[in-house]
Motif scaffolding. Sequence first.
Motif, PDB file in Angstrom:
ATOM      1  N   SER A  10      -4.850  -2.949  -2.559  1.00  0.00           N
ATOM      2  CA  SER A  10      -4.326  -3.509  -1.300  1.00  0.00           C
ATOM      3  C   SER A  10      -5.117  -4.743  -0.878  1.00  0.00           C
ATOM      4  O   SER A  10      -4.554  -5.733  -0.401  1.00  0.00           O
ATOM      5  CB  SER A  10      -4.368  -2.446  -0.202  1.00  0.00           C
ATOM      6  N   ALA A  36       0.825  -1.208   0.000  1.00  0.00           N
ATOM      7  CA  ALA A  36       0.000   0.000   0.000  1.00  0.00           C
ATOM      8  C   ALA A  36       0.859   1.258   0.000  1.00  0.00           C
ATOM      9  O   ALA A  36       0.520   2.261  -0.639  1.00  0.00           O
ATOM     10  CB  ALA A  36      -0.932  -0.009   1.216  1.00  0.00           C
ATOM     11  N   GLY A  72       0.613   3.950  -2.824  1.00  0.00           N
ATOM     12  CA  GLY A  72       0.140   5.270  -2.414  1.00  0.00           C
ATOM     13  C   GLY A  72       1.164   6.376  -2.554  1.00  0.00           C
ATOM     14  O   GLY A  72       0.808   7.517  -2.857  1.00  0.00           O
ATOM     15  N   ARG A  91      -5.843   6.707  -6.978  1.00  0.00           N
ATOM     16  CA  ARG A  91      -6.852   7.312  -6.121  1.00  0.00           C
ATOM     17  C   ARG A  91      -7.100   6.439  -4.896  1.00  0.00           C
ATOM     18  O   ARG A  91      -6.671   5.303  -4.818  1.00  0.00           O
ATOM     19  CB  ARG A  91      -8.144   7.521  -6.915  1.00  0.00           C
ATOM     20  N   ARG A  92      -7.846   7.018  -3.963  1.00  0.00           N
ATOM     21  CA  ARG A  92      -8.071   6.315  -2.702  1.00  0.00           C
ATOM     22  C   ARG A  92      -8.791   4.994  -2.912  1.00  0.00           C
ATOM     23  O   ARG A  92      -8.423   3.974  -2.329  1.00  0.00           O
ATOM     24  CB  ARG A  92      -8.881   7.219  -1.769  1.00  0.00           C
ATOM     25  N   LEU A 144      -6.421   2.544  -4.352  1.00  0.00           N
ATOM     26  CA  LEU A 144      -5.482   2.085  -3.335  1.00  0.00           C
ATOM     27  C   LEU A 144      -6.095   1.004  -2.464  1.00  0.00           C
ATOM     28  O   LEU A 144      -5.466  -0.035  -2.186  1.00  0.00           O
ATOM     29  CB  LEU A 144      -5.021   3.270  -2.488  1.00  0.00           C
ATOM     30  N   ASN A 173       0.000   7.761  -8.709  1.00  0.00           N
ATOM     31  CA  ASN A 173      -1.104   8.712  -8.557  1.00  0.00           C
ATOM     32  C   ASN A 173      -2.437   7.996  -8.370  1.00  0.00           C
ATOM     33  O   ASN A 173      -3.489   8.513  -8.759  1.00  0.00           O
ATOM     34  CB  ASN A 173      -1.181   9.622  -9.790  1.00  0.00           C
TER      35      ASN A 173
END
Length: 283
Positions: free
Chosen positions: A276, A258, A262, A268-269, A272, A266
Amino acid sequence: MAGANIEMVTLPNQPRRRYLEGFPSFSHFIAGDRQEAIYRRFGSLSARNLLYQQSELHRLEHELEVYDAEDAQDLDDVAAQQRARQWESVATDDSDNARLRRELQLKIKSRVKEYRPDEALLLESRILALYPPSERVTGFFKSWFFWDSLPVLWGLDEHLFDKESDLVALSSDDTDRLNMLLLRYIGWLFKSKEDNNDRLRPQTYHVADHRIHRAGAVISVLLSVSLLIGGMVCLTLVANRSVGLRLGTIILFTVMFAGVVGLLTNARRAELFGSSAAYAAGT
């Protein structure tokens, strides 16, 4: 002005040409790299212009409403009823009231046709959708513009790009964090072989985008494969150990994965979280 510099440039399949320092060399510099297409959006002026347009149209709207209110006061006024229902009455009536209304309508027609605030708002929204240039691109752009403390443009244009918050880039810089690290510390390794210093200043170089992206892709693949294989190998080694040690190994490699995704990309959340979770399930 005496002592103006001349920059030697070479165009593909063309003889060597000379560009005067100033707008000629500056435009050649911008045209040579789409990421350097940086311009002022003049946000404050655009906002002021829209406000003036609104105020002018608002004043005309108010005048028209005043005339409508005057006509509505006397319901027995036949001329007012005709003007409200029949355009010919407005166009042919020789009274002062009709003449004032015709003049106001001509002003409204002219202003709306000239300014078109709806189109101006759409244009402003498109400009606001443009992204500001990255720090890397802005730094190189300004270092070229102010080479050796001498701006390429003189007069008031010396301060043309002082307001960095007002700058927009016509082409977005899609460089991720890993590529930024490579550019910052070992960017000289990716110097463009086709760059003959024709649009650059002395002691500067241009980085080939495809080379830096290729290197970043290779490093990303190696990191992801290393973390995946490393996680499986470590879990195999601790397979006969305690449950806590196995869980700790999974947590450690998941956090490392992660962190790599991260911090170096680039992503995004949501991306990510998804990557993960997929990595943890795979290990």
